[in-house]
Design a protein around this motif. Structure first.
Motif, mmCIF file in Angstrom:
data_model
loop_
_atom_site.group_PDB
_atom_site.id
_atom_site.type_symbol
_atom_site.label_atom_id
_atom_site.label_comp_id
_atom_site.label_asym_id
_atom_site.label_seq_id
_atom_site.Cartn_x
_atom_site.Cartn_y
_atom_site.Cartn_z
ATOM 1 N N HIS A 31 18.611 0.600 49.579
ATOM 2 C CA HIS A 31 18.686 -0.599 50.208
ATOM 3 C C HIS A 31 19.339 -2.023 51.005
ATOM 4 O O HIS A 31 18.752 -2.927 50.984
ATOM 5 N N TYR A 32 20.273 -1.037 50.861
ATOM 6 C CA TYR A 32 21.292 -2.434 50.965
ATOM 7 C C TYR A 32 22.635 -1.630 51.243
ATOM 8 O O TYR A 32 22.652 -0.253 51.623
ATOM 9 N N ILE A 33 24.337 -2.002 52.212
ATOM 10 C CA ILE A 33 24.765 -1.228 52.903
ATOM 11 C C ILE A 33 25.780 -1.806 51.162
ATOM 12 O O ILE A 33 26.740 -2.487 51.533
ATOM 13 N N PRO A 34 26.989 -0.536 51.048
ATOM 14 C CA PRO A 34 27.570 -0.721 49.427
ATOM 15 C C PRO A 34 28.901 -1.242 50.045
ATOM 16 O O PRO A 34 29.318 -0.268 51.450
ATOM 17 N N GLY A 35 29.314 -1.867 49.151
ATOM 18 C CA GLY A 35 31.170 -2.082 50.395
ATOM 19 C C GLY A 35 31.739 -0.838 50.277
ATOM 20 O O GLY A 35 32.558 -0.569 50.941
ATOM 21 N N PHE A 66 35.857 -4.819 49.321
ATOM 22 C CA PHE A 66 34.518 -4.995 50.737
ATOM 23 C C PHE A 66 33.337 -5.630 49.573
ATOM 24 O O PHE A 66 32.782 -4.384 49.023
ATOM 25 N N PHE A 67 32.813 -6.285 50.330
ATOM 26 C CA PHE A 67 31.815 -6.811 49.771
ATOM 27 C C PHE A 67 29.986 -5.957 49.745
ATOM 28 O O PHE A 67 30.568 -5.294 51.027
ATOM 29 N N ILE A 162 34.325 -8.968 53.962
ATOM 30 C CA ILE A 162 36.147 -8.332 53.332
ATOM 31 C C ILE A 162 37.042 -9.563 53.438
ATOM 32 O O ILE A 162 37.256 -10.110 54.488
ATOM 33 N N GLN A 163 37.393 -9.288 51.808
ATOM 34 C CA GLN A 163 38.521 -10.012 51.883
ATOM 35 C C GLN A 163 40.233 -9.588 51.713
ATOM 36 O O GLN A 163 39.722 -8.222 51.506
ATOM 37 N N ALA A 164 41.166 -9.294 52.565
ATOM 38 C CA ALA A 164 42.023 -9.344 52.687
ATOM 39 C C ALA A 164 42.947 -9.916 53.073
ATOM 40 O O ALA A 164 42.708 -11.279 53.815
ATOM 41 N N GLU A 165 44.346 -9.642 52.722
ATOM 42 C CA GLU A 165 45.994 -9.930 53.054
ATOM 43 C C GLU A 165 45.274 -10.592 54.672
ATOM 44 O O GLU A 165 44.988 -9.563 55.937
ATOM 45 N N ASP A 166 46.291 -11.623 55.627
ATOM 46 C CA ASP A 166 46.028 -11.658 56.750
ATOM 47 C C ASP A 166 45.971 -10.349 58.175
ATOM 48 O O ASP A 166 45.092 -10.182 59.520
ATOM 49 N N SER A 167 47.047 -10.365 57.557
ATOM 50 C CA SER A 167 47.531 -8.790 59.039
ATOM 51 C C SER A 167 46.779 -7.740 58.905
ATOM 52 O O SER A 167 46.128 -7.509 59.778
ATOM 53 N N LEU A 168 46.271 -7.557 57.223
ATOM 54 C CA LEU A 168 45.833 -6.735 57.115
ATOM 55 C C LEU A 168 43.889 -6.785 58.089
ATOM 56 O O LEU A 168 43.629 -5.896 58.403
ATOM 57 N N GLU A 315 35.683 -1.729 46.001
ATOM 58 C CA GLU A 315 34.553 -0.693 46.688
ATOM 59 C C GLU A 315 33.560 -1.881 46.165
ATOM 60 O O GLU A 315 32.301 -1.352 47.386
ATOM 61 N N GLY A 316 33.721 -3.387 46.178
ATOM 62 C CA GLY A 316 31.977 -4.269 46.118
ATOM 63 C C GLY A 316 31.026 -4.131 44.631
ATOM 64 O O GLY A 316 30.897 -5.106 44.932
ATOM 65 N N PHE A 317 32.281 -3.567 43.554
ATOM 66 C CA PHE A 317 31.210 -3.800 42.996
ATOM 67 C C PHE A 317 32.372 -5.172 41.784
ATOM 68 O O PHE A 317 33.371 -5.361 42.141
ATOM 69 N N GLY A 318 31.490 -5.885 40.349
ATOM 70 C CA GLY A 318 32.342 -6.298 39.652
ATOM 71 C C GLY A 318 31.913 -8.339 40.205
ATOM 72 O O GLY A 318 32.557 -8.979 40.144
ATOM 73 N N ARG A 319 31.337 -8.089 42.096
ATOM 74 C CA ARG A 319 31.488 -9.169 42.196
ATOM 75 C C ARG A 319 30.401 -10.578 41.399
ATOM 76 O O ARG A 319 28.774 -9.801 40.977
#
Length: 506
Positions: A31-35, A66-67, A162-168, A315-319
């Motif tokens: 019931h949510y969208i996984p990372g 990917f949260f 989504i957390q990533a380096e600036d260019s990505l 993959e969004g785990f561990g947040r």
């Protein structure tokens, strides 16, 4: 590092299977969208843009996160996964008192665990719960086995990061565009989502709920996603308090009280065709009352909330989230269902409602026409050997979701094959020529699939294939350009597979 905040709205029902809760004959949906689903959509977009290999190493590292994307309320406010740790008296009241068991482990005799649905909003001393509207379809397998598949209804807005380096991050934003497709049953009219926004975010995710002050002696830690850590021996565990204490800069870290549940997380790698080893994790929404010696500073908290803990963070785990004023929550409102938009669309006679049915129906007609074509036509392959035919089939399968790459791979193989035939004529004598089969494949790519299939279809099917509209909707609107090309590849793979089986019978 850059943090992107995005909002997506499901234009079609979305089904992402929840294997941990599925039973015989029924597949439950998340019931949510996984990372991991968001990551898969980004990988597909970057691949189609020809950028995946350039960013592959960084994209799949723990530096890129990917949260999970959780539902958003009608006002666009971020919601948290349903928080644990509360008991209630179960009276049917719009507002009722609740007791927090995580503060000191006590609760009133006779009270039961409170359930808040799928997501919550915390507002001072009150919890408001929301449930995601769902539906299901019923199918019959060969052998009369009936099974039901659950899905999330269309019209739900989800928010994630989504957390990533600036260019990505910039490459991801440019590649994603205005539409992504998520989950299972895509060919049946499910999974299409509109990307409402994807912008740089200069703040802490879920800051409205976060405790960003220095804490002395204790604090409350909530899991925003399923979480597991590895201990000093490399074994999977829940929370490794020694590691966590080091990350928080405190001593003698202990769990005074907790409200948790455990979920078995598994998955499937489509590239390698294998199941991902399962791991038991604390489920999202679990809350821990941590006690310690020393002071957990604001910077340490922010750092942990941004980086996460444990395994499979990409993959969004561990947040995690340090909850603000968690001990002050004393009341709850009755759980309400998020507005799905389906009834709203139907009331307006919106074309999007009919689009789902028309797409599914037309796909069924194409499948039927493919079967008729395969049953009544012989593959024009020019005496090519089975091994070389297998190479062609393999290239189509490997590039199924990238039609342009599939065409290039087939033609590149053909040019290489011609060179071998010209230099060694004996190859043609032994294995025939690949000219006929490549000409056939290019012909399928160049023409409309309905035109190719209509020649062998029965009268009723052919009439549908020749019509410009399905249920009053132009065929051009039913499938995107890439979806139409993927259907052609599916058709050719089925034809090659059937021909191979027929050869084996001879």
């Amino acid at each position: 590092m850059m943090l992107l905040r995005y909002e997506i709205r499901s234009a079609e029902p979305v089904r992402i299977a929840d294997n941990s809760k599925s039973q015989m004959g029924q597949t439950a949906a998340l019931h949510y969208i996984p990372g991991s689903a968001i990551r898969g959509a980004v990988v597909e977009k970057l691949t189609r843009a020809g950028l995946f290999n350039e960013w592959k190493q960084t994209l799949l590292s723990d530096d890129t996160v990917f949260f999970n994307a959780y539902p958003t309320d009608a006002e666009g406010k971020d919601l948290l996964p349903a928080v644990k740790g509360f008991y209630e008296d179960k009276k049917e009241e719009m507002q009722k008192n609740i007791q927090n068991v995580v503060v000191n482990g006590d609760f009133m005799e006779g009270w039961k665990r409170a359930s808040f649905g799928d997501a919550v909003e915390l507002d001072e001393d009150t919890i408001k719960g929301f449930s995601v509207p769902t539906g299901s379809d019923l199918k019959i397998k060969i052998g009369d086995n009936v099974f039901r598949n659950e899905y999330m209804c269309a019209g739900i807005t989800f928010t994630g990061y989504i957390q990533a380096e600036d260019s990505l991050a910039k490459a991801i934003k440019d590649a994603v565009g205005s539409e992504i497709i998520l989950g299972n049953a895509r060919s049946s009219g499910l999974g299409k989502c509109r990307v409402a926004c994807m912008d740089k975010y200069d703040d802490l995710p879920y800051k409205a709920y976060a405790d960003v002050t220095d804490s002395t002696g204790d604090c409350y830690l909530m899991l925003l996603s399923d979480t597991a850590m590895r201990d000093a021996d490399g074994e999977s565990c829940g929370l490794d308090l020694e590691q966590l204490g080091e990350l928080l800069g405190v001593y003698d870290l202990q769990i005074m009280a907790a409200a948790t549940s455990v979920r078995t997380v598994c998955g499937y790698n489509r590239t390698w065709g294998v199941h991902i080893p399962f791991v038991n994790m604390y489920e999202k929404g679990s809350v821990f009352h941590l006690t310690f010696d020393g002071t957990c500073t604001s910077e340490k908290k922010k750092n942990l909330m941004m980086k996460g803990v444990g395994i499979r963070k990409n993959e969004g785990f561990g947040r995690v989230l340090f909850l603000k004023d968690y001990e002050k929550l004393k009341h709850r409102l009755k759980t309400v269902q998020l507005k799905s938009g389906l009834k709203e669309l139907a009331d307006r006679k919106d074309e999007a409602t009919l689009l789902i049915a028309a797409k599914s129906y037309y796909h069924l007609i194409l499948e039927r026409a493919m079967e008729e074509y395969i049953a009544h036509s012989k593959l024009r392959k020019g005496g090519i050997s089975a091994s070389r035919l297998g190479v062609i089939r393999g290239k189509l399968e490997a590039n199924r979701f990238s039609p342009k790459s599939a065409k290039d791979a087939i033609n590149e193989y053909y040019e290489h094959d011609k060179e071998k035939e010209n230099s060694q004529r004996k190859h043609q004598e032994k294995g025939g020529s690949s000219t006929d089969i490549v000409t056939f494949i290019n012909g399928v790519f160049e023409n409309r699939l309905d035109a190719t299939l209509s020649a062998t279809a029965d009268e009723r099917t052919a009439s549908v294939l020749k019509d410009r509209k399905i249920m009053g909707i132009d065929k051009e609107k039913l499938f995107s350009a890439d979806e139409a090309e993927i259907l052609k590849i599916d058709f050719m793979l089925k034809l090659l597979k059937y021909d191979n089986k027929q050869e084996a019978r001879v």
